[in-house]
Design an enzyme around this catalytic site. Structure first.
Site, short mmCIF file in Angstrom:
data_model
loop_
_atom_site.label_atom_id
_atom_site.label_comp_id
_atom_site.label_asym_id
_atom_site.label_seq_id
_atom_site.Cartn_x
_atom_site.Cartn_y
_atom_site.Cartn_z
N GLN A 23 -4.87 6.29 -2.41
CA GLN A 23 -4.09 5.19 -1.83
C GLN A 23 -3.25 4.64 -2.97
O GLN A 23 -3.77 4.45 -4.07
CB GLN A 23 -4.99 4.07 -1.30
CG GLN A 23 -5.77 4.40 -0.04
CD GLN A 23 -4.93 4.34 1.22
OE1 GLN A 23 -3.71 4.50 1.17
NE2 GLN A 23 -5.58 4.16 2.34
N SER A 24 -2.00 4.36 -2.69
CA SER A 24 -1.10 3.99 -3.79
C SER A 24 -1.49 2.69 -4.46
O SER A 24 -1.55 2.59 -5.67
CB SER A 24 0.32 3.87 -3.30
OG SER A 24 0.79 5.14 -3.03
N THR A 25 -1.74 1.68 -3.65
CA THR A 25 -1.94 0.38 -4.27
C THR A 25 -3.28 -0.19 -3.83
O THR A 25 -3.83 0.21 -2.81
CB THR A 25 -0.85 -0.61 -3.85
OG1 THR A 25 -0.96 -0.78 -2.43
CG2 THR A 25 0.53 -0.10 -4.20
N ILE A 65 -3.92 3.76 -7.34
CA ILE A 65 -2.96 4.06 -8.42
C ILE A 65 -1.73 4.71 -7.82
O ILE A 65 -1.83 5.62 -7.01
CB ILE A 65 -3.61 4.98 -9.47
CG1 ILE A 65 -4.76 4.23 -10.13
CG2 ILE A 65 -2.60 5.42 -10.50
CD1 ILE A 65 -5.62 5.09 -11.00
N ARG A 101 3.22 12.27 -5.00
CA ARG A 101 4.42 11.73 -4.41
C ARG A 101 5.67 12.27 -5.10
O ARG A 101 6.74 12.32 -4.50
CB ARG A 101 4.40 10.21 -4.45
CG ARG A 101 5.10 9.68 -3.23
CD ARG A 101 5.20 8.22 -3.31
NE ARG A 101 4.19 7.58 -2.48
CZ ARG A 101 4.02 6.28 -2.50
NH1 ARG A 101 4.73 5.53 -3.30
NH2 ARG A 101 3.13 5.73 -1.73
#
Ligand code: ZN
Length: 673
Positions: A23-25, A65, A101
């Site tokens: 998960q990105s954030t 991250i 990404r």
């Protein structure tokens, strides 16, 4: 049944199935729990497709991250490493594009997967990278995802930019401002906050530096609005640090100006190949939107510009030379006319001086460079300055005192407001305590504690206000000030006037000072350039140099040259004294003085040896030892060794040396034994 499941072979099943969870954030991790759950659910899919439970591994080191690049993403790196080793049969992810990404990272992974015959499995199907069609499809999906991100970001940024250009973009406001109900920027309704912010600018007007502002606020609290986190939007009180003071002084919002695009994030590639982004402040002409008069300001735009200029002038690292505490008046604005360099003020007790070359490693002095006593130059310049200030300045000075009085009233005003606030809080706590039912003892006790704390805070605020009031030195009566200003010379020389204040006054009128080289060494020519553009020249007498005063007269030297080769030092000193001579410092000659004279003017050693006499050097040469060894023998250890220059060694001494030699044979080199 997933599309293409038939591509899974026993070769794949014998190897690992890696579930890559990302998960990105952290916000996504917190908020989008469903996606996280679905990603972990992929492990179930792998088991259904035939992987043994022991062969299924979940890699989730990258939760929270950003996927923009592979740096700092240990999980992604681990996936790549294990694919390289050939121990992975399939990589599972919700969507292939989510694996990485950045397209570059993704294509690297896909290429490795092709070489090691690793399958890539997402919710749409199973991809075998050896299959040309699958490869094309995955590549396309990666590019689509990148394009989608680009368009999304573009739309978001575009909307933000348009709002910013109208001055409507809602950004966190600096302390001292709030949004009202209509979304307009207004001054904080809290009077104490407003007073504190206004005091920052007042303190800067007095001290002239951000450090000075922070020092003024030492021991006084300063407001801060919390952004984000559990205290979002709340007012907190803390210390005013140097960096916060600097931020406030340089923030154009306080001049009522709306600015967007003042900061930009810049990326840099570090030597080790990692990419780091940092926020940099742009120069004023590069700001995207500058909207003057957008909201009420604490200062005017002119004051903002003046503050900015003054802060720049304070930056010694950028070559600026702000006024210092030291006594040398012209420090920072004096230049050497010989080489054009700025001169440095050097401080030594009672004899400060300016010099252009000293303490500069790569600078050699030119023939017209002079080092000059500060006192002579300063006195001349100060005289010129005081002479130039006429009675017209009286009105200005009085206006300044009025301003100081007003500022002082303001500084205690903030303290009074703090007391008021504390009293209000204490009253409230008291009312709450009175309102509680006596039976409700638990509540009553906690309210009691709160009241106690509030009363403590009130006492603290009152004490702080009292100290603030006593700390203020009362201004002298106006008549006294008028008299003082009329006699500026006295004020200038007064011990209470700081060197820094004198320098500031000097710099308000004089732009710079140059020492002009001239043929006459006894005179110093001082070029003064006023801010008004005119220049003036002063000439002062240079004091005698120390070594000139101390120079040995030619008579003494002539006599010493004649007698020196014949006499030892004590006799020579006697002869000079008898002839009525004195040393350069006015004392009678003694053996030491004669010895220095002999050394300095190279008078030569007296020929005092009789036939058969030897010097220590002669003995040393004969015996094959050093001269100092011979001296040790002559004055044997532990007897203290004379510090005087070695006297010629004569017979009796040589005998003693021989005796010592015999006693200490082990100290001799074999050749001498
Ligand atoms: Zn010079």
């Amino acid at each position: 049944m997933l599309r293409g499941e038939s591509k899974i072979t026993t070769s794949h099943l014998r190897r690992l199935a890696i579930i890559y969870v990302r998960q990105s954030t952290l916000a996504q991790v917190r908020g989008n729990t469903e996606s996280t759950a679905r990603q972990y659910g992929l492990a179930g899919d792998a088991a259904r497709m035939g992987w043994a439970a022991s062969a299924i591994e979940v890699i989730d080191a990258d939760l929270g991250i950003s996927g923009r690049s592979a740096d700092n993403r240990a999980g992604f790196k681990e996936v790549v490493a294990r694919v390289c080793l050939g121990e992975v049969g399939a990589i599972f992810g919700l969507e292939v594009s989510r694996l990485a990404r950045s397209n570059a990272d993704l294509s690297k992974l896909l290429e490795l997967a092709r070489l090691t015959e690793t399958l890539v499995i997402d919710t749409d199907g199973v991809y075998d990278l050896a299959d040309f069609n699958d490869r094309i499809l995955l590549g396309l999906k990666g590019q689509m995802s990148e394009a989608e991100l680009h368009i999304l970001a573009g739309r978001l940024q575009g909307a933000r930019r348009a709002a910013a250009a109208r001055g409507d973009l809602r950004v966190p406001l600096p302390v001292g401002y709030v949004y009202d109900d209509e979304g307009a920027t207004v001054m904080d309704p809290d009077e104490e906050v407003r007073a504190a912010v206004a005091d920052v600018f007042a303190a800067f007007a007095t001290t002239g530096s951000a450090y000075g502002v922070a020092g003024t606020f030492d021991g006084r609290r300063f407001p801060k609005r919390a952004y984000g986190g559990p205290w979002a939007g709340e007012l907190r009180w803390g210390r005013l640090t140097y960096s916060r003071a600097h931020d406030i002084l340089t923030n154009p919002a306080y001049a009522g100006t709306y600015v967007s695009g003042r900061f930009r994030s810049r990326r840099a590639v570090l030597p080790d190949g990692t990419i780091h982004s940092r926020t940099v402040e742009l120069l004023r002409p590069e700001w995207a939107t500058v909207f003057a008069g957008h909201h009420p300001g604490y200062i005017t735009w002119e004051t903002f510009l003046a503050t900015e200029a003054r802060l720049v002038a304070n930056q010694t690292s950028a070559g600026a030379r702000p006024p210092r505490e030291g006594g040398a008046l012209c420090q920072g604005i004096i230049y050497c006319g010989g080489c054009g360099r700025a001169m440095t003020a050097h401080y030594s007790v009672g004899n400060d001086y300016y010099d252009c070359a000293q303490s500069r490693a790569n600078h050699t002095r030119t023939s017209s460079c002079r080092s000059v006593q500060a006192a002579r130059v300063d006195a001349a310049v100060a005289g010129l300055l005081l002479g130039a200030i006429s009675g017209d300045e009286l009105a200005l000075a009085l206006a300044a005192t009025d301003e100081v009085t007003a500022r002082r009233a303001r500084s205690t005003r903030a303290g009074e407001l703090a007391v008021e606030r504390a009293r209000y809080q204490a009253d409230r706590a008291e009312r709450a305590l009175l309102a509680v039912e006596p039976e409700n003892r638990l509540v009553a006790r906690s309210l009691e504690n709160r009241l106690e704390a509030r009363l403590g805070e009130l006492a603290e605020a009152e004490a702080a206000l009292a100290t603030q009031r006593t700390a203020i030195v009362p201004l002298p009566p106006r008549a006294e000030i008028e008299a003082a200003v009329a006699n500026l010379g006295q004020l200038w020389a007064a011990p209470t006037t700081s060197h820094r204040d004198r320098k500031r006054l000097l710099r308000t009128l004089i732009a710079d000072i140059t020492l002009i080289p001239g043929p006459d060494h006894a005179k110093v020519r001082i070029g003064v350039r006023w801010h008004a553009g005119t220049t003036e020249e002063l000439i002062v007498q240079r004091p005698h140099r120390v070594y000139e005063d101390r120079r040995t007269t030619t008579d003494v030297l002539a006599l010493a040259r004649r007698l020196g080769p014949e006499m030892d030092n004590a006799t020579l000193a006697g002869a000079l004294n008898t002839a009525g001579h004195r040393t350069a410092t006015g004392r009678a000659f003694d053996a030491n003085a004669a010895s220095s004279l002999r050394r300095y003017h190279k008078l030569g050693a007296p020929e005092l040896l009789d036939a058969g006499e030897l010097t220590a050097g002669d003995v040393a040469r004969r015996l094959g030892v050093t001269t100092s060894t011979v001296t040790t023998w002559v004055h044997p250890w532990p007897a203290p060794r004379s510090k005087r220059p070695l006297q010629p060694l004569v017979h009796p001494l040589l005998a003693r040396a021989r005796a010592n030699l015999a006693r200490l044979p082990h100290r001799l080199p074999p050749s001498a034994r």
